[in-house]
Design a protein around this motif. Structure first.
Motif, PDB file in Angstrom:
ATOM      1  N   ASN A 191       0.370  -1.543   0.009  1.00  0.00           N
ATOM      2  CA  ASN A 191       0.001   0.140   0.623  1.00  0.00           C
ATOM      3  C   ASN A 191       0.846   1.468   0.000  1.00  0.00           C
ATOM      4  N   SER A 192       1.083   1.709  -1.163  1.00  0.00           N
ATOM      5  CA  SER A 192       2.485   3.042  -1.278  1.00  0.00           C
ATOM      6  C   SER A 192       2.206   3.164  -2.804  1.00  0.00           C
ATOM      7  N   THR A 193       3.246   4.055  -3.391  1.00  0.00           N
ATOM      8  CA  THR A 193       3.105   4.454  -4.073  1.00  0.00           C
ATOM      9  C   THR A 193       4.550   4.272  -4.647  1.00  0.00           C
ATOM     10  N   ALA A 194       4.215   3.535  -6.253  1.00  0.00           N
ATOM     11  CA  ALA A 194       5.187   3.441  -7.337  1.00  0.00           C
ATOM     12  C   ALA A 194       6.947   4.018  -6.530  1.00  0.00           C
ATOM     13  N   GLU A 195       6.661   5.068  -6.344  1.00  0.00           N
ATOM     14  CA  GLU A 195       7.548   6.178  -6.150  1.00  0.00           C
ATOM     15  C   GLU A 195       8.224   5.884  -4.784  1.00  0.00           C
ATOM     16  N   VAL A 196       7.456   5.612  -4.066  1.00  0.00           N
ATOM     17  CA  VAL A 196       7.810   4.822  -2.241  1.00  0.00           C
ATOM     18  C   VAL A 196       8.176   3.402  -3.147  1.00  0.00           C
ATOM     19  N   LYS A 197       7.726   2.495  -3.596  1.00  0.00           N
ATOM     20  CA  LYS A 197       8.597   1.350  -3.430  1.00  0.00           C
ATOM     21  C   LYS A 197       9.351   1.838  -4.604  1.00  0.00           C
ATOM     22  N   ALA A 198       9.986   1.984  -5.699  1.00  0.00           N
ATOM     23  CA  ALA A 198      11.522   2.513  -6.618  1.00  0.00           C
ATOM     24  C   ALA A 198      12.298   3.115  -5.472  1.00  0.00           C
ATOM     25  N   GLU A 199      12.381   3.113  -4.112  1.00  0.00           N
ATOM     26  CA  GLU A 199      13.176   3.367  -3.008  1.00  0.00           C
ATOM     27  C   GLU A 199      13.034   2.314  -2.454  1.00  0.00           C
ATOM     28  N   CYS A 200      12.779   0.802  -2.503  1.00  0.00           N
ATOM     29  CA  CYS A 200      12.651   0.385  -1.221  1.00  0.00           C
ATOM     30  C   CYS A 200      13.338  -0.652  -2.485  1.00  0.00           C
ATOM     31  N   ASP A 201      14.151  -1.768  -0.970  1.00  0.00           N
ATOM     32  CA  ASP A 201      14.681  -2.534  -1.627  1.00  0.00           C
ATOM     33  C   ASP A 201      13.765  -4.216  -1.794  1.00  0.00           C
ATOM     34  N   MET A 202      12.661  -3.842  -0.656  1.00  0.00           N
ATOM     35  CA  MET A 202      11.456  -4.937  -0.464  1.00  0.00           C
ATOM     36  C   MET A 202      10.437  -4.374  -0.306  1.00  0.00           C
ATOM     37  N   CYS A 203       8.825  -5.171  -1.087  1.00  0.00           N
ATOM     38  CA  CYS A 203       8.081  -4.803  -0.979  1.00  0.00           C
ATOM     39  C   CYS A 203       7.087  -6.065   0.506  1.00  0.00           C
ATOM     40  N   VAL A 204       6.199  -5.617   1.043  1.00  0.00           N
ATOM     41  CA  VAL A 204       5.730  -6.088   2.019  1.00  0.00           C
ATOM     42  C   VAL A 204       4.287  -6.949   1.443  1.00  0.00           C
ATOM     43  N   THR A 205       3.440  -7.409   1.801  1.00  0.00           N
ATOM     44  CA  THR A 205       1.943  -7.623   2.044  1.00  0.00           C
ATOM     45  C   THR A 205       1.565  -7.652   2.852  1.00  0.00           C
ATOM     46  N   SER A 206       0.097  -7.715   3.367  1.00  0.00           N
ATOM     47  CA  SER A 206      -0.493  -8.694   4.715  1.00  0.00           C
ATOM     48  C   SER A 206      -0.121  -9.868   5.051  1.00  0.00           C
ATOM     49  N   GLY A 207      -0.142 -10.021   3.905  1.00  0.00           N
ATOM     50  CA  GLY A 207      -0.697 -11.648   3.647  1.00  0.00           C
ATOM     51  C   GLY A 207       1.248 -12.322   3.713  1.00  0.00           C
ATOM     52  N   ASN A 208       2.820 -11.508   3.330  1.00  0.00           N
ATOM     53  CA  ASN A 208       3.443 -12.165   3.115  1.00  0.00           C
ATOM     54  C   ASN A 208       4.484 -11.641   4.526  1.00  0.00           C
ATOM     55  N   ALA A 209       4.309 -10.747   4.951  1.00  0.00           N
ATOM     56  CA  ALA A 209       5.289  -9.854   5.597  1.00  0.00           C
ATOM     57  C   ALA A 209       6.026 -10.988   6.803  1.00  0.00           C
ATOM     58  N   GLU A 210       5.655 -10.690   7.675  1.00  0.00           N
ATOM     59  CA  GLU A 210       5.781 -11.995   8.570  1.00  0.00           C
ATOM     60  C   GLU A 210       7.484 -13.000   7.243  1.00  0.00           C
ATOM     61  N   LYS A 211       6.875 -13.932   6.198  1.00  0.00           N
ATOM     62  CA  LYS A 211       7.668 -14.384   6.143  1.00  0.00           C
ATOM     63  C   LYS A 211       9.000 -13.916   5.726  1.00  0.00           C
ATOM     64  N   VAL A 212       8.501 -12.220   4.610  1.00  0.00           N
ATOM     65  CA  VAL A 212       9.429 -12.094   3.832  1.00  0.00           C
ATOM     66  C   VAL A 212      10.245 -10.809   4.741  1.00  0.00           C
ATOM     67  N   MET A 213       9.934 -10.319   5.983  1.00  0.00           N
ATOM     68  CA  MET A 213      10.786  -9.918   6.813  1.00  0.00           C
ATOM     69  C   MET A 213      11.963 -11.341   7.493  1.00  0.00           C
ATOM     70  N   SER A 214      11.189 -12.405   7.497  1.00  0.00           N
ATOM     71  CA  SER A 214      12.599 -13.113   7.974  1.00  0.00           C
ATOM     72  C   SER A 214      13.539 -13.804   6.737  1.00  0.00           C
ATOM     73  N   SER A 215      12.880 -12.996   5.514  1.00  0.00           N
ATOM     74  CA  SER A 215      14.576 -13.846   4.529  1.00  0.00           C
ATOM     75  C   SER A 215      15.777 -12.162   4.415  1.00  0.00           C
ATOM     76  N   LEU A 216      15.241 -11.212   5.285  1.00  0.00           N
ATOM     77  CA  LEU A 216      16.276 -10.254   5.064  1.00  0.00           C
ATOM     78  C   LEU A 216      17.024 -10.353   6.153  1.00  0.00           C
ATOM     79  N   PRO A 217      19.060  -9.829   5.360  1.00  0.00           N
ATOM     80  CA  PRO A 217      19.704  -9.879   6.270  1.00  0.00           C
ATOM     81  C   PRO A 217      19.345  -9.751   7.614  1.00  0.00           C
ATOM     82  N   LYS A 218      20.153 -10.098   8.375  1.00  0.00           N
ATOM     83  CA  LYS A 218      20.503 -10.285  10.103  1.00  0.00           C
ATOM     84  C   LYS A 218      21.448  -8.870  10.613  1.00  0.00           C
TER      85      LYS A 218
END
Ligand code: 13P
Ligand code: SF4
Length: 302
Positions: free
Chosen positions: A113-140
């Motif tokens: 839930n963000s604009t394309a311009e904000v997504k363009a600044e990001c390393d990773m996107c999440v949705t409410s359905g996958n946020a926990e799983k996706v966050m666990s994939s990030l480098p510690k």
């Protein structure tokens, strides 16, 4: 009247080789005519799989934008281009760049839930359905900026025992839910499990039994033995829950939990969009390429 518009939509859809995707919060009649109804994650995935020239996206603008980013060769239409998401508009690309400058070295994560311009600044996107799983994939061991929804961010941070640099964004529709409304719903439907969306404030999440994406709520309802289920999210989802589970009863925590932007799509403007091939959703190529990296990174791990 409805039947005439429905027939017209079906005819135009075939003529244009179009597919209609609808979010779970859409009006019942829009969900009924859609080829596929789902949550943000399911719709983003579906947008990569459809074999059609035209995608008509019945949802809010950022969702149609995501479909356009994933399908640069297809025409993406949104029946009402003013159907925005106030939460997505609570942070601009410029504001995120300033936040990143204050935290050099931090990974930037955005809720879909963000604009394309904000997504363009990001390393990773999440949705409410996958946020926990996706966050666990990030480098510690790296700092993480999580925008724009402070509620989803703090929900995931709590679940994972982490802390993120937050942005004070929120969903005005979910913000209105309260723990008192949940207590009232429990009193009216004793024993019924309470499902809420992670966009709800903490006191509401804490008062519920499950905190799930809209797709997660549909899956829960299918597999649950409960005959009555209380639902704390936008009331459009009740149509799908009732249609898929005819033997069960679903009760909104608050029947005024309505996202006005989700309700802007009607059969009439859906028909008009297919007839006029407008409004089209396009994303500037340079932004789309960068935003696609964050979305693809998410789809790869979820
Ligand atoms: P879902 O991804 O759970 O469908 O949520 C999208 C949304 O906008 C909730 O307000
Ligand atoms: Fe945005 Fe909230 Fe509407 Fe979802 S329900 S589209 S987060 S305003």
């Amino acid at each position: 009247m409805t039947e005439a518009i429905t027939d017209e939509i079906k005819r135009l859809k075939a003529e244009r080789n179009a597919v209609i995707l609808a979010h779970n919060y859409q009006r019942a009649e829009v969900q009924a005519i859609a080829d596929f109804t789902g949550d943000s994650l399911e719709l983003a995935r579906k947008a990569t799989q459809v074999d059609a020239d035209v995608i008509v996206f019945c949802g809010v603008y950022f969702m149609a934008e995501t479909a356009a980013i994933l399908n640069p060769a297809k025409t993406v239409l949104i029946p009402d281009s003013s159907a925005g998401c106030p939460m997505a508009d609570m942070i601009t690309g410029e504001q995120l760049r300033a936040l990143k400058a204050k935290h050099p070295g931090a990974l930037a994560v955005c809720y879909v839930n963000s604009t394309a311009e904000v997504k363009a600044e990001c390393d990773m996107c999440v949705t409410s359905g996958n946020a926990e799983k996706v966050m666990s994939s990030l480098p510690k061991g790296r700092e993480v900026i999580f925008v724009p929804d402070r509620h989803l961010a703090s929900h995931i941070a709590e679940k994972r025992g982490e802390s993120y640099i937050l942005w004070p964004g929120y969903c005005p529709t979910h913000q209105r839910l309260t723990s008192k409304a949940i207590a009232d719903a429990r009193a009216a439907h004793p024993g019924a499990p309470v499902l809420v969306h992670p966009e709800c404030p903490k006191e509401v999440r804490d008062a519920a039994d499950e905190c799930l994406s809209t797709g997660g709520m549909c899956a829960y309802a299918r597999s649950s033995d409960a005959s009555d289920i209380i639902v704390g999210t936008e009331v459009g989802i009740l149509h799908r829950l009732k249609t898929e589970n005819p033997g069960k009863r679903f009760w909104p925590v608050d029947e005024m939990t309505i996202c006005p932007n989700m309700k802007k799509t009607t059969l009439a403007n859906l028909r008009d969009a297919l007839r006029d091939m407008s409004p089209r959703v396009t994303v500037e190529a340079e932004i789309a390429t960068r935003a696609k990296r964050a979305i693809d990174a998410m789809l790869a791990v979820s």
